[in-house]
Design an enzyme around this catalytic site. Sequence first.
Site, PDB file in Angstrom:
ATOM      1  CE1 TYR A 167      -4.309  -1.436   0.241  1.00 16.48           C
ATOM      2  CE2 TYR A 167      -3.122  -3.073   1.522  1.00 16.48           C
ATOM      3  CZ  TYR A 167      -4.245  -2.696   0.817  1.00 16.48           C
ATOM      4  OH  TYR A 167      -5.299  -3.565   0.685  1.00 16.48           O
ATOM      5  CD  GLU A 168      -0.262   6.823  -2.450  1.00 10.73           C
ATOM      6  OE1 GLU A 168      -0.007   8.034  -2.425  1.00 10.73           O
ATOM      7  OE2 GLU A 168      -1.292   6.349  -2.963  1.00 10.73           O
ATOM      8  CB  SER A 169       0.361   4.101   4.099  1.00 10.72           C
ATOM      9  OG  SER A 169      -0.113   2.768   4.104  1.00 10.72           O
ATOM     10  N   GLY A 170       3.287   2.720   2.693  1.00 14.08           N
ATOM     11  CA  GLY A 170       4.546   2.073   3.026  1.00 14.08           C
ATOM     12  C   GLY A 170       4.396   0.686   3.610  1.00 14.08           C
ATOM     13  N   GLY A 211       0.172   8.231  -5.457  1.00 11.92           N
ATOM     14  CA  GLY A 211       1.337   7.549  -6.010  1.00 11.92           C
ATOM     15  C   GLY A 211       1.108   6.939  -7.377  1.00 11.92           C
TER      16      GLY A 211
END
Length: 261
Positions: A58-61, A138
């Site tokens: 996921y884009e949050s890492g 992203g």
Amino acid sequence: MIGRGPGTTRPVTSSELLSVVASRELAGRRTVFAGIGLPTLATELARLTVAPGIEVVYESGVCGAHPSRLPETIADAVLITGAEAVVSMPTLFGSVLQGGHIDVGFLGAAQIDRWGSLNTSVIGDWDRPSVRLPGSGGAVEVMANAREVFVVMRRHTPRSFAGALDFCTTPGPDRALADGIRPLGVGVTRVVTELGVLAREGVGDELRLVAVHPGVTVEQVRAATGWELRTAGTVATTAAPTAAELRLLRDDVDPDRVYLR
């Protein structure tokens, strides 16, 4: 509502159909960079069906996500539950994405063109839009660096499948190459919509209709597309969601109806 799946009495919604069909496309894929919403539904269903070993990023890492419930936003703390790793943004984009470690980027969009470029910024004129959207997030990096990109779209209309985008938020490889930028991946290869499935092979190929959903005709899809849509030699009909797929989606993946409508 679009009918009833085999072995179920509850009508199948558009969201359920999209999620099931999109999940099947993930068979054989290993790593998926998933957007929030329908991509999350499809990815979680795929984990329970056609791709049990899938690794979700996921884009949050968050890498190797195993959330205990569906995340409501990309920053939802539930994404960390049971995750294999949580990395910094420089590591996520500079090493995971740009390092070529993502098989499929799974995105949504408000508009898409025949080459697979996306608009998630504005509908209408930039200075005075009729709708202002969240923007890229992203998606630009996902488009450029994932080996391929799947897109799921709730609406299939000439406005959403546009001859010309109102704004290009996320350029596909064809558009990027025209500007002198060479992406790692081939861009959009699959688009799942409320009417059917569109596909392309890569650079130089435009989206074409490869499958329609039960009860939908090729003519209906062409009329709902803002360019002269080409078709595969044989246009298939997607299999209706099975009772098992619907049960998993409704009872296990999204029992609280976070994204199912």
